[in-house]
Design an enzyme around this catalytic site. Structure first.
Site, PDB file in Angstrom:
ATOM      1  N   HIS A  37       1.857  12.066  -0.823  1.00  0.00           N
ATOM      2  CA  HIS A  37       1.777  10.163  -1.547  1.00  0.00           C
ATOM      3  C   HIS A  37       3.503  11.311  -2.991  1.00  0.00           C
ATOM      4  CE1 HIS A  37      -1.922   9.710  -0.844  1.00  0.00           C
ATOM      5  NE2 HIS A  37      -1.238   8.134  -0.525  1.00  0.00           N
ATOM      6  N   GLN A  61      -6.398  -4.494   6.173  1.00  0.00           N
ATOM      7  CA  GLN A  61      -6.053  -3.257   7.208  1.00  0.00           C
ATOM      8  C   GLN A  61      -7.485  -2.279   7.889  1.00  0.00           C
ATOM      9  OE1 GLN A  61      -2.532  -1.003   4.982  1.00  0.00           O
ATOM     10  NE2 GLN A  61      -3.912   1.029   5.378  1.00  0.00           N
ATOM     11  N   GLY A 147       5.580   8.099   5.348  1.00  0.00           N
ATOM     12  CA  GLY A 147       4.458   9.726   5.916  1.00  0.00           C
ATOM     13  C   GLY A 147       4.611  10.188   7.223  1.00  0.00           C
ATOM     14  N   ASP A 150       0.796   9.725   9.765  1.00  0.00           N
ATOM     15  CA  ASP A 150       0.603   8.283   9.892  1.00  0.00           C
ATOM     16  C   ASP A 150       1.570   7.983  10.695  1.00  0.00           C
ATOM     17  OD1 ASP A 150      -2.003   8.401   8.609  1.00  0.00           O
ATOM     18  OD2 ASP A 150      -0.397   7.503   6.848  1.00  0.00           O
ATOM     19  N   LEU A 184      -1.858  17.589   4.245  1.00  0.00           N
ATOM     20  CA  LEU A 184      -2.438  16.433   3.135  1.00  0.00           C
ATOM     21  C   LEU A 184      -2.919  15.084   3.953  1.00  0.00           C
ATOM     22  CD1 LEU A 184      -0.433  17.680   0.134  1.00  0.00           C
ATOM     23  CD2 LEU A 184      -2.960  18.903   1.375  1.00  0.00           C
TER      24      LEU A 184
HETATM   25  O1  PAF Z   1      -0.292   4.059   4.557  1.00  0.00           O
HETATM   26  C1  PAF Z   1      -0.378   3.803   3.878  1.00  0.00           C
HETATM   27  O2  PAF Z   1      -1.792   3.649   3.153  1.00  0.00           O
HETATM   28  C2  PAF Z   1      -1.901   1.976   3.852  1.00  0.00           C
HETATM   29  O3  PAF Z   1      -0.993   1.995   5.617  1.00  0.00           O
HETATM   30  C3  PAF Z   1      -0.269   1.496   3.852  1.00  0.00           C
HETATM   31  C4  PAF Z   1       0.931   2.058   3.989  1.00  0.00           C
HETATM   32  C5  PAF Z   1       0.656   1.715   2.095  1.00  0.00           C
HETATM   33  C6  PAF Z   1      -0.316  -0.114   3.585  1.00  0.00           C
HETATM   34  O4  PAF Z   1      -0.942  -0.258   3.634  1.00  0.00           O
END
Ligand code: PAF
Length: 280
Positions: A37, A61, A147, A150, A184
């Site tokens: 991050h 989600q 990133g 994903d 990571l």
């Molecule tokens: O990648 C993530 O951490 C989440 O899917 C996001 C983009 C913050 C949406 O909740």
């Protein structure tokens, strides 16, 4: 670093910054921050005057079988990491702020959301696109960083931004890795020392496919087999999928060219890990 949890205050603060001519970069997260991050924050800093990060564990989600309450949360630690890396504004809304009672409108993703991660996590990408749309409207950034790890999420957000004409530049930041190559992830914390060693089969399998591609192998099917064989050599790892796909619709790539994505999801013990590489 300023921290805001209410949307009127967020809009007021960012409105002032925008009027002052400042370029705003956005890094959306669900917290449990790690170096991955923070490299998004570094990239955001390079490209804008002001970096906004959100921390919101988005219930929409999580698939029904996933345990939302188990998701790691440590706001004090996240706050220290974000501010130490130069985030200017941390937006930490509550579930009630993001989804007040009666809020039931959703963003419906296209067919690319049904494959790969979407097949094992029903509803996941509708949840991601809905929250990202809301956050984009609240923050109204010039650019947003996501990133590469994903990658299906990135591809679907990119498609949404185009399809819905959202005026936001998207930046895909390469996957941050430990020195041994493991991507990571907040989930790495669930791995025992032995499982962590086993998990190195993921980057090793991707490396094997890249080496084969560089050596002239262009068949998507063959590359898939090469990844599968490398994973199978490590005991204790079970592949969910190995996908050699084209970068727009994420459909299987018969012929692998520059830009073709090779993505893996695999279980090591009870931990599900993902990784990918973009050829060329
Ligand atoms: O990648 C993530 O951490 C989440 O899917 C996001 C983009 C913050 C949406 O909740």
């Amino acid at each position: 670093m300023i921290e805001i949890s209410q949307t009127p205050e967020l809009r007021r603060w960012l409105g002032d910054e925008r009027r002052a001519g400042h370029r705003i970069a956005f890094v959306p997260t669900m917290g449990a921050l790690h170096e991955g991050h923070l490299t998004l924050v570094d990239e955001a800093r390079r490209r804008a005057d002001l970096v906004v990060m959100s921390i919101f564990v988005n219930p929409l989600q999580f698939a029904p079988q996933e345990d939302l309450s188990r998701y790691p949360r440590d706001l004090a630690r996240d706050r220290a990491l974000a501010s130490g890396r130069g985030v200017d504004l941390l937006f930490v809304p509550s579930v009630e702020t993001m989804y007040p009672p009666g809020s039931d409108t959703r963003v419906v993703p296209g067919p690319a959301s049904e494959r790969w991660e979407g097949a094992v996590r029903p509803g996941h990408f509708a949840g991601v696109l809905t929250v990202v749309t809301k956050l984009f409207h609240l923050v109204a950034p010039d650019l947003a960083c996501f990133g590469q790890k994903d990658i299906q999420q990135f591809v679907l957000i990119r498609k949404m931004v185009r399809d819905l004409d959202l005026p936001i530049e998207l930046v895909m930041v390469p996957t941050a890795r430990d020195a041994d190559g493991l991507a990571l992830s907040s989930r790495n914390a669930y791995l025992s020392a032995a499982e962590r060693r086993t998990a190195l089969a993921l980057p090793a399998a991707l490396d094997a496919a890249v080496a084969a591609w560089k050596g002239g192998e262009r068949s998507g099917k063959r590359l898939e087999v090469i990844v599968g064989e490398r994973l199978a050599r490590s005991e204790g790892i079970v592949a969910d999928y190995i996908a050699v796909v084209e970068p727009e619709g994420l459909t299987p790539a018969g012929t692998a060219g520059a830009g073709t994505i090779i993505a893996i999801a695999a279980r090591v013990g009870t931990t599900r890990l993902i990784d990918n590489v973009i050829l060329g």
